[in-house]
Enzyme design. Structure first.
Site, PDB file in Angstrom:
ATOM      1  N   LYS A   1     -24.788  49.082 102.615  1.00  0.00           N
ATOM      2  CA  LYS A   1     -26.022  48.647 103.262  1.00  0.00           C
ATOM      3  C   LYS A   1     -27.197  49.343 102.578  1.00  0.00           C
ATOM      4  O   LYS A   1     -27.096  50.525 102.225  1.00  0.00           O
ATOM      5  CB  LYS A   1     -25.946  49.038 104.747  1.00  0.00           C
ATOM      6  CG  LYS A   1     -27.049  48.463 105.638  1.00  0.00           C
ATOM      7  CD  LYS A   1     -26.778  48.849 107.110  1.00  0.00           C
ATOM      8  CE  LYS A   1     -27.820  48.301 108.063  1.00  0.00           C
ATOM      9  NZ  LYS A   1     -27.507  48.628 109.465  1.00  0.00           N
TER      10      LYS A   1
ATOM     11  N   SER B   1     -27.794  44.659 112.622  1.00  0.00           N
ATOM     12  CA  SER B   1     -28.640  44.686 111.443  1.00  0.00           C
ATOM     13  C   SER B   1     -27.870  44.661 110.124  1.00  0.00           C
ATOM     14  O   SER B   1     -28.417  44.266 109.094  1.00  0.00           O
ATOM     15  CB  SER B   1     -29.514  45.938 111.466  1.00  0.00           C
ATOM     16  OG  SER B   1     -28.707  47.118 111.390  1.00  0.00           O
TER      17      SER B   1
ATOM     18  N   SER C   1     -25.030  47.339 115.432  1.00  0.00           N
ATOM     19  CA  SER C   1     -25.342  46.781 114.112  1.00  0.00           C
ATOM     20  C   SER C   1     -24.175  46.661 113.152  1.00  0.00           C
ATOM     21  O   SER C   1     -24.314  46.064 112.084  1.00  0.00           O
ATOM     22  CB  SER C   1     -26.448  47.604 113.438  1.00  0.00           C
ATOM     23  OG  SER C   1     -27.694  47.305 114.017  1.00  0.00           O
TER      24      SER C   1
END
Ligand SMILES: [Zn+2]
Lengths: 492, 536
Positions: free
Chosen positions: B88, B163, B187
């Protein structure tokens, strides 16, 4: 004591009492910074040469606690008889400024490491005790440097100082005079140096003193409007700035003006305070517990260990010097207030068995401190040599005058006392026969002084002693000379 | 080997060690598909072709050397050695970007590795690139990325969740077998659920947060995405453990059994016998899609069938989870994001000549609307006079939420099973106009963060052709037993037809005429403004 004594000049001050609180920031003498591994050896270093992702506040970094810094604050807490927290916590103080890389400062708000302490010291009016509200740990900010660069006015940032460990010590507002304020700061500085927590040099910002000053009519409870005074870069400046501020406020109130909440700076040139910025309202720092650091538990074992490591504190040492060695309060104070002098005194006592402590103390506070503070005082003193010298003086083996010469030479060159005595031929003439010849010569050469003495001007003997000392190049035992002179002059 | 990208990480490990495949070949195969399909998915913000191939070469050398030394040396290698992985884009990789999906970090190059990165390097994993995400991990759809949304490979018009949407989509689309995400309120688990893969949020303190761009420090955890429980366990093993750089990381042992989850489905299923599973009634909330509730109840029934004991329990403070979360997380983020001021790195507007004005311009231009909303919420909650009523109160409720869970563990339950997300993947744009609707996506996951517990979302079939996730919540540090449960569920559903399905619209991502998510968003926005002007 009175306010007038502190501020001094205005009769109007007889009407007012000053209320003073002091905040002191001390840079702690740790090897690494507060929350990262960067070296604290930043004096004279190139800008931004002592930084890492943590003290630059880069995205994703986390703080880790410097245990040594925590221990210094705990030690300070014990030294000022404060309550040391069993659980302490870190809080974030949020505000925006370019020298604050994270946009918040890690500090302690709700649970300081130490609270409710006190510090007692001597003033010209006798002992005084300042109540200390709290001592806590926080990190320093970077430093802004404003300068012209390529024709533009710019602000450069040096983050070397960012994350340096700071201890903030806040007093209750129970200080009443500028002298008390200065003495408090001096005593705290001494304490820091004794503990080894900080070098506390004001000149280079290792110790920063700020004062909150207000005045109120004597006898009134309610506080007056408080003014913050900054930029005091020496102990003398602390006393003068506060005295000036008290006077300024008294004159203003007497003139029917009101005092404004403001921050004022001390200007060394004009010896006065000046307006820096208004302080209308307290900033909202949105303090909240630092989620990146768990609360710190101070176990009883750890605390006991820190307490056991504490060196003898200045107050204890002064008492010991008075009680064990019979030093005057003044001499004990002068000795203890100077770390090098204390070390020399203690070293000489340890090195020379049987050296008379009181005479030794006189030498340290007298000759040593005079030379040490003198112009280009690059010299040093070996405690063992000083002990040897003082013992020679005490035994009457050398005169006081010669001893001073010997000490000066040792201080400058480091030569052994015995060697100096040998090479200079300093040996006190305590032999009655040798003295007798010199005395006879002096008496013969100064008939007027002899006549004066016999006519009742007894002081003339001092002149005659001096002449004998001169004739023997200072090697005569002055006490013996005086006795022998009297014997001869009184005989006839 | 027909298609190397269809291999799981643990299958790759075996082939790498036997020498049947090289990390070079694996990496090249994954790079090719990621590069080819990223236009249609926008899962990647950066693909590091040269660096990845260099790391693959190094991994091949390590493996060859170990093979030369013998079986012991080969077994001493971490199973991830030579396996491609995605990170990420808030994980710091020295010399690489870390935008956190924000414009304000555009141009910032991390000068250091996060601890997770360092541990992955040590394991020998091959970092393929950085994945898309909601800005500063604030969002549940990946639509709040400043670099455009990510598409869900099951339906390219829908969101992958957020997310960590990029990391989830990349694994679902076979661009990498495993990836790293972060989970502050769901997330990792919610996008895993929406993309039909496994996503695990570890116990708070299990994985070091050092070098991970922070959202909410007391809630953030880093965790794995994978296509099965075994791979998730392997990646968790690589990144876990106490780190001196993170004072909140815990000195708790990382069990090596994570590397030895059962290979046989039947053996795995045996773990369910006698397990006590709690089913919290508050998690079957109103507004939950019937298809989701049905799949979750079916999954639990299947576990019961396999020998687990299932009981309904109550977690009475669940309803306060969302409200308290939206005080604590914004409060922490308002402070964590204060450092983005344009003074030191990233976006910087210095045109005003006055620092506060420059801050306002930089932050005004650099942060997206959701980030601004949360900074304002948090600043308000921490302000003098409001602190006690909001932040302090929320912290108290947080301890009550935690106590709810503690009671379940005290009653002897092994795990809690619940839906991960109340819905399947929703269409892009569906919730962008309504922040609270978006926040509700995390209603079932954020209490787990509030309590600091581990939670894993695993695929539990489809509803209307879209994946449904089953959430397994465990007691602190019980990741191993949670993953054994997850593996057991895989065992009992190994022959379910949906297990063989690949994301329905994966083929479309190879079609150059398929619109990119950025184009889709532009069309949506154009449509919305057309509607808007119609109203006006
Ligand atoms: Zn540093």
């Amino acid at each position: 004591m009175t306010v007038a004594q502190a501020a001094g000049k205005s009769g109007a001050l007889e009407k007012y009492e000053a209320v003073i609180g002091i905040e002191i920031h001390c840079q702690l003498k740790t090897v690494s910074k507060m929350f990262c591994g960067c070296s604290t050896d930043i004096d004279g270093a190139a800008p931004n040469s002592h930084c890492c992702p943590v003290c630059l506040g880069l995205p994703g970094v986390l703080p880790t606690i410097n245990k040594a810094a925590v221990e210094f604050v705990i030690a300070t807490g014990f030294a000022i008889e404060a309550t040391v927290a069993s659980t302490t916590r870190w809080d974030r103080k949020n505000y925006f400024y370019p020298d604050l890389p994270k946009g918040y400062q890690i500090s302690q708000y709700q649970l300081p490491l130490a609270a409710n302490g006190r510090l007692t010291f001597d003033t010209s009016d006798g002992p005084f005790t300042v109540r200390v509200n709290r001592a806590h740990l926080e990190e320093d900010t970077g430093r802004l440097i404003h300068q012209d660069l390529d024709g533009r006015r710019v602000s450069l940032i040096d983050f070397n100082r960012s994350g340096m460990p700071l201890m903030e010590i806040v007093t209750e507002p129970n200080i009443r005079t500028a002298e008390q304020a200065r003495r408090y700061a001096e005593e705290l500085r001494l304490l820091m140096r004794t503990i080894g927590a900080s070098d506390a040099e004001m000149e280079n910002g290792q110790m920063r003193v700020e004062a909150n000053v207000s005045i109120r009519p004597i006898g009134r409870e309610a506080f007056g409007t408080r003014v913050e005074v900054k930029n005091m870069n020496s102990m003398r400046a602390v006393e003068r700035a506060i005295a000036f501020e008290i006077e300024r406020q008294a004159v203003a109130i007497d003139a029917g003006e009101s005092i404004h909440m403001e921050t004022r700076g001390w200007d060394e040139g004009s010896q006065s305070t000046y307006h820096m910025r208004p302080k209308e309202e307290e900033n909202d720092y949105r303090y909240f517990p630092e989620p990146d650091l768990p609360p710190l538990l101070t176990t009883p074992e750890w605390l006991a260990e820190i307490k056991a490591r504490l060196p003898e504190l200045p107050a204890t040492r002064r008492t010991r010097y008075r009680e064990a060695y019979g030093l005057s309060a003044y001499d004990a104070g002068v000795l203890v207030n100077d770390a090098a002098a204390t070390a020399l005194f203690e070293g000489a006592l340890a090195a020379g068995a049987g050296v008379p402590a009181k005479l030794l103390a006189n030498w340290v506070t007298g000759e040593y401190m005079r030379l040490a503070k003198g112009e280009g005082s690059g010299g040093s003193t070996d405690p063992a040599e000083l002990a040897a010298l003082v013992k020679l003086v005490a035994a009457g083996a050398i005169s006081g005058t010669n001893a001073k010469e010997i000490f000066a030479e040792h201080f400058a060159s480091g030569a052994k006392v015995a060697a100096i005595v040998e090479s200079r031929g300093f040996r006190q003439i305590s032999d009655a026969g040798a003295l007798g010849a010199a005395i006879d010569t002096v008496l013969a050469a100064n008939p007027a002084a002899v006549a004066d003495y016999r006519a009742g001007t007894l002081a003339a003997i001092g002149f005659l002693v001096g002449q004998v000392m001169k004739a023997t190049r200072g090697q005569a035992n002055a006490a013996m000379v005086q006795t022998a002179l009297r014997e001869r002059l009184d005989k006839v | 080997m027909n298609d190397l990208t269809r291999l799981s990480a643990h299958e790759m490990t075996a082939l790498l060690r036997s020498g049947e495949v090289s990390s070079q070949a694996l990496t090249e195969a994954h790079l090719a598909v990621a590069e080819r399909q990223n236009r249609a998915l926008n899962a990647w913000l950066a693909i590091y072709r040269a660096d990845a191939l260099a790391q693959a070469t190094a991994a091949d050398e390590r493996i060859a050397e170990a093979r030369h030394e013998g079986a012991a040396a080969l077994n001493a290698l971490h199973p991830l050695c030579g396996v491609p992985i995605g990170l990420k884009d808030l994980v710091s990789v020295k010399g690489g970007q870390a935008t956190a999906g924000s414009k304000i970090l555009q141009g910032y190059i991390a000068p250091f590795d996060s601890t997770v990165t360092a541990r992955l390097r040590q394991a020998g994993a091959v970092i393929l690139g950085k994945t898309n995400m909601d800005e500063f991990a604030m969002g549940s759809s990946c639509e709040h990325s400043a670099y455009g949304p990510t598409a869900n490979p099951w339906d390219l018009t829908r969101v992958p969740g957020g997310s960590s949407g990029g990391s989830a989509a990349a694994v679902a689309a076979y661009h990498v077998p495993v990836s790293i995400g972060t989970d502050t309120g769901g997330s990792i688990r919610q996008p895993a659920s929406l993309c039909g893969i496994v996503g695990l949020k570890p116990t708070y303190g299990r994985v070091s947060r050092y070098g991970i761009v922070a959202f909410a420090s007391s809630l953030d955890q880093i965790g794995p995405f994978a296509r099965d429980a075994r791979d998730a366990a392997i990646l968790l093993h690589a990144i876990s453990g106490r780190d001196a750089r993170d004072a909140t990381s815990a000195p708790v042992e990382v069990p090596d059994e994570l590397l030895k989850l059962p290979t046989s489905d039947d053996e795995a299923a045996g773990y369910l016998r006698g397990r006590r599973i709690a089913l919290p009634r508050e998690y079957f909330v109103e507004g939950m899609e019937p298809g989701v509730a049905a799949r979750v109840r079916e999954a639990v029934a299947a576990m019961e069938q396999a020998g687990a004991k299932v009981e309904e329990v109550s977690l009475p403070h669940t309803e306060y989870g969302l409200a308290t979360y939206y005080i604590i997380a914004p409060a922490e983020c308002s402070s964590n994001l204060a450092r983005f001021d344009g003074v030191k790195y990233g976006l910087s507007d210095r045109t005003s000549g006055e620092y506060i004005a420059d801050y306002l311009r930089t932050r005004g231009a650099g942060f997206g609307p959701e980030v601004k909303r949360r900074i304002m919420l948090g600043t308000y909650a921490l302000s003098a006079g409001y602190y006690d009523a909001y932040y302090l109160k929320a912290q108290k409720v947080r301890t009550l939420i935690k106590a709810d869970f503690d009671a379940v563990w005290a009653a002897g339950f092994d795990a809690i099973c619940a839906p991960t997300s109340p819905t399947v993947a929703f269409p892009m744009g569906a919730k962008m106009a309504d922040p609270v609707a978006m926040y509700l996506s995390d209603a079932c996951t954020l209490p787990v963060n509030m309590a600091g517990l581990p939670g894993v979302s695993i695929p539990a079939g489809l509803s209307d052709g879209l994946p449904v996730g089953l959430q397994i919540i465990g007691a602190p540090w019980s990741e191993l037993s949670m993953l054994r449960l997850a593996r057991a569920y895989e065992g009992i559903t190994a022959r379910a037809p949906w297990r063989d399905l690949e994301p329905a619209e994966l083929q479309l991502t190879d079609d150059p005429t398929t619109p990119s998510p950025i184009e889709r968003k532009e069309r949506l926005n154009a449509g919305a403004s057309a509607t808007g002007s119609g109203k006006a």
